[in-house]
Motif scaffolding. Structure first.
Motif, mmCIF file in Angstrom:
data_model
loop_
_atom_site.group_PDB
_atom_site.id
_atom_site.type_symbol
_atom_site.label_atom_id
_atom_site.label_comp_id
_atom_site.label_asym_id
_atom_site.label_seq_id
_atom_site.Cartn_x
_atom_site.Cartn_y
_atom_site.Cartn_z
ATOM 1 N N VAL A 122 0.840 -1.202 0.000
ATOM 2 C CA VAL A 122 0.000 0.000 0.000
ATOM 3 C C VAL A 122 0.875 1.251 0.000
ATOM 4 C CG1 VAL A 122 -1.669 1.332 1.349
ATOM 5 C CG2 VAL A 122 -2.009 -1.117 1.022
ATOM 6 N N GLU A 172 2.350 1.798 -3.474
ATOM 7 C CA GLU A 172 1.381 2.344 -4.424
ATOM 8 C C GLU A 172 1.076 3.805 -4.130
ATOM 9 O OE1 GLU A 172 0.224 1.097 -7.261
ATOM 10 O OE2 GLU A 172 1.404 -0.712 -6.951
ATOM 11 N N VAL A 180 -9.532 7.042 -6.561
ATOM 12 C CA VAL A 180 -9.281 6.122 -5.444
ATOM 13 C C VAL A 180 -9.669 4.695 -5.796
ATOM 14 C CG1 VAL A 180 -9.906 5.570 -3.071
ATOM 15 C CG2 VAL A 180 -9.500 7.941 -3.722
ATOM 16 N N HIS A 181 -10.813 4.495 -6.450
ATOM 17 C CA HIS A 181 -11.235 3.121 -6.755
ATOM 18 C C HIS A 181 -10.260 2.437 -7.712
ATOM 19 C CE1 HIS A 181 -13.082 5.172 -10.222
ATOM 20 N NE2 HIS A 181 -13.079 3.990 -10.812
ATOM 21 N N LEU A 208 -7.302 1.336 -5.557
ATOM 22 C CA LEU A 208 -7.625 0.126 -4.796
ATOM 23 C C LEU A 208 -7.564 -1.111 -5.681
ATOM 24 C CD1 LEU A 208 -10.541 1.444 -2.583
ATOM 25 C CD2 LEU A 208 -8.213 0.889 -1.861
ATOM 26 N N ILE A 213 -3.922 -1.946 -6.180
ATOM 27 C CA ILE A 213 -3.347 -2.579 -4.986
ATOM 28 C C ILE A 213 -3.742 -4.052 -4.932
ATOM 29 C CG2 ILE A 213 -3.481 -2.640 -2.462
ATOM 30 C CD1 ILE A 213 -3.610 0.481 -2.616
ATOM 31 N N LYS A 214 -5.005 -4.357 -5.212
ATOM 32 C CA LYS A 214 -5.449 -5.755 -5.214
ATOM 33 C C LYS A 214 -4.727 -6.563 -6.288
ATOM 34 C CE LYS A 214 -10.095 -4.869 -3.469
ATOM 35 N NZ LYS A 214 -11.529 -4.934 -3.769
#
Length: 68
Positions: free
Chosen positions: A19, A22, A39-40, A43, A46-47
């Protein structure tokens, strides 16, 4: 560092590193390229990176992802 019940410590630390990495990349993109991701999207990235790290052998992170 505090502990989270049921969360593997090494997996949690790997996730924190991921995290932070990133966030650092996003900060650099915003600062030097004047580009930003919503932001989405961050995320999702990151996944995706967590899965890549797991495939590369981050077994503790992999165990954390299996629980999610």
């Amino acid at each position: 560092m505090g502990t989270l019940e049921g969360v593997p410590d090494r997996g949690f630390r790997s996730l924190l590193l991921l995290v932070n990495w990133e966030l650092w990349l996003e900060r650099n993109a915003r600062t030097f390229k004047r580009a930003e991701r919503p932001v989405h999207i961050m995320l999702l990235k990151i996944k995706e990176e967590a899965r890549t790290w797991s495939f590369a052998g981050a077994k503790h992170l992999s165990a954390l992802l299996e629980g999610a």
